[in-house]
Scaffold this active site. Structure first.
Site, PDB file in Angstrom:
ATOM      1  N   ILE A  46       0.825  -1.204   0.000  1.00 44.97           N
ATOM      2  CA  ILE A  46       0.000   0.000   0.000  1.00 44.97           C
ATOM      3  C   ILE A  46       0.861   1.257   0.000  1.00 44.97           C
ATOM      4  CG2 ILE A  46      -1.755   1.283   1.295  1.00 44.97           C
ATOM      5  CD1 ILE A  46      -2.708  -1.416   2.386  1.00 44.97           C
ATOM      6  N   THR A  66      12.669   4.159   3.037  1.00 47.23           N
ATOM      7  CA  THR A  66      12.610   2.705   2.865  1.00 47.23           C
ATOM      8  C   THR A  66      13.699   2.030   3.697  1.00 47.23           C
ATOM      9  OG1 THR A  66      14.039   2.849   0.904  1.00 47.23           O
ATOM     10  CG2 THR A  66      11.658   2.890   0.547  1.00 47.23           C
ATOM     11  N   GLU A  98      15.280   2.289   9.044  1.00 48.77           N
ATOM     12  CA  GLU A  98      14.913   0.990   9.604  1.00 48.77           C
ATOM     13  C   GLU A  98      14.022   1.260  10.814  1.00 48.77           C
ATOM     14  OE1 GLU A  98      13.718  -2.081  10.480  1.00 48.77           O
ATOM     15  OE2 GLU A  98      15.223  -2.537   8.935  1.00 48.77           O
ATOM     16  N   TYR A 224      -1.342  -7.272  16.980  1.00 50.51           N
ATOM     17  CA  TYR A 224      -1.757  -6.402  15.877  1.00 50.51           C
ATOM     18  C   TYR A 224      -2.865  -5.456  16.326  1.00 50.51           C
ATOM     19  CZ  TYR A 224      -3.458  -4.972  11.277  1.00 50.51           C
ATOM     20  OH  TYR A 224      -3.851  -4.236  10.188  1.00 50.51           O
ATOM     21  N   LYS A 228      -2.611  -1.261  17.006  1.00 53.31           N
ATOM     22  CA  LYS A 228      -3.491  -0.289  16.355  1.00 53.31           C
ATOM     23  C   LYS A 228      -4.184   0.596  17.388  1.00 53.31           C
ATOM     24  CE  LYS A 228      -2.363  -1.801  12.360  1.00 53.31           C
ATOM     25  NZ  LYS A 228      -1.360  -1.028  11.590  1.00 53.31           N
ATOM     26  N   THR A 268      -1.962  -7.576  -0.135  1.00 50.39           N
ATOM     27  CA  THR A 268      -0.568  -7.154  -0.036  1.00 50.39           C
ATOM     28  C   THR A 268       0.283  -8.336   0.421  1.00 50.39           C
ATOM     29  OG1 THR A 268      -0.656  -6.497   2.296  1.00 50.39           O
ATOM     30  CG2 THR A 268      -1.377  -4.863   0.675  1.00 50.39           C
TER      31      THR A 268
END
Length: 351
Positions: A46, A66, A98, A224, A228, A268
């Site tokens: 994404i 990146t 990183e 996860y 969030k 993805t």
């Protein structure tokens, strides 16, 4: 800010399916004319699709953060080839970061600040994310061990927002958008009740971060969802701290728009490090339920174009502001948000 009078309950498959059937609209042409946009986590998935879309919308400068220079250069070349000769290669700049290493995050922000004059950082898109099948740990700058997913998904975006804040405040209309998920609503009052009912004999409270990252309660799914949730706490903390600063300096208008976005269930490579069985299941699941990465990235891109108090602290999803309510009560939210945000600032040396 989140609301507590909307739909409740865990996010359902039917909700995700509706998102797949009704993708968001793309951003208008020329949307980023004259703007400098910074994106992390954009070598694939994404984040890459968002970078590609922004590159085609006439930015003045596009900074790609990146994991390695090689990954970033590969993404840059692919973007140039896709957009075509209308895109000047000098517009795109690659800087390695990183996100599992906070010292690398700080070095990244230092490099960006050195090459970005005050008043010229318009948009920051924090899209780096990580899911792992097992609990791996990294050591922070003070020697404390944290799960890698917590550092990448929570600490790194918080640090980036805080480090860039002075530069963003010098830029009128600047925006910081973190990629999140409405699955934070899957964390329930039952999940957090041990934390709210426990106390440390010395301090009177138990560390919220230690609770959420306790290896004895760690699972991939729980980590996860709770990451969030904590990222939403970070968002609210940034908004509240800025409001306090504005109140103490009433003559200055240096407001940054902080918001989150949810791209929905997308196809993805998020589960690339999982076993064959999980990867096969998610491939089939996403084929039936999910959007493409390009469709999901539209939400990231249009979110960067929002302005005004209406968007402050909100989550942008499916071309609207999310109205889903958390799985914890308003009182629980207030208590936990404050504790988590203060602890995160302490870990990052920003208290």
């Amino acid at each position: 800010m989140v609301q507590f009078n909307g739909p409740h309950g865990k996010v359902t498959v039917s909700y995700l399916r509706q998102g797949g059937l009704n993708p968001p609209a793309p951003a208008p042409k020329g949307s980023f004319t004259g703007k400098t946009v910074l994106i992390t986590g954009c070598s694939s998935g994404i984040g890459y699709q968002a970078a590609l879309q922004i590159a085609s919308l006439n930015p003045k400068r596009l900074i790609l953060g990146t994991r390695t220079l090689a990954k970033g250069e590969a993404a840059k070349q692919e973007i140039l080839a896709t957009v075509g000769p209308s895109l000047d290669s000098s517009i795109i700049e690659v800087i390695p970061i990183e996100c599992s290493d906070l010292s690398s995050v700080r070095q990244f922000t230092t490099t960006v600040r050195k090459t970005t004059p005050p008043g010229t950082l318009d948009c920051v898109l924090l899209s780096a994310g990580l899911a792992l099948p097992t609990r791996e740990v990294v050591t922070d700058e003070s020697g404390h061990e944290w799960p890698t997913t917590f550092v990448v998904n929570v600490l790194a975006p918080a640090l980036l927002a805080l480090e860039f804040l002075p530069l963003l405040q010098s830029t009128p209309g600047s925006v910081v958008e973190s990629v999140n998920s409405i699955s934070y609503c899957n964390v329930t009052s039952e999940d957090i009740s041990p934390l709210l009912s426990s106390q440390d004999e010395a301090t009177g409270t138990t560390s919220a971060l230690d609770f959420f990252n306790n290896p004895e309660r760690w699972t991939t799914q729980r980590a996860y969802y709770e990451a969030k949730l904590m990222l939403m706490f970070v968002l609210e903390g940034l908004v509240q701290d800025q409001a306090q600063q504005q109140a103490s300096q009433p003559g200055e208008d240096r407001k940054v728009l902080f918001l989150a976005c949810c791209p929905g269930q997308c196809r993805t490579n998020l589960y690339r490090q999982f076993g064959l069985g999980v990867r096969a299941f998610m491939t089939l699941f996403n084929a039936v339920i999910a959007r493409t990465a390009e469709q999901g990235a539209r939400t990231l891109v249009t979110g960067l174009l929002l302005q005004g108090e209406e968007a402050m602290g909100k989550m942008w999803v499916n071309d609207r502001f999310d109205d889903w309510s958390p799985g914890i009560t308003e009182e629980e939210w207030k208590v936990l948000q404050k504790r988590v945000w203060e602890e995160i600032k302490g870990v990052l040396g920003k208290a």
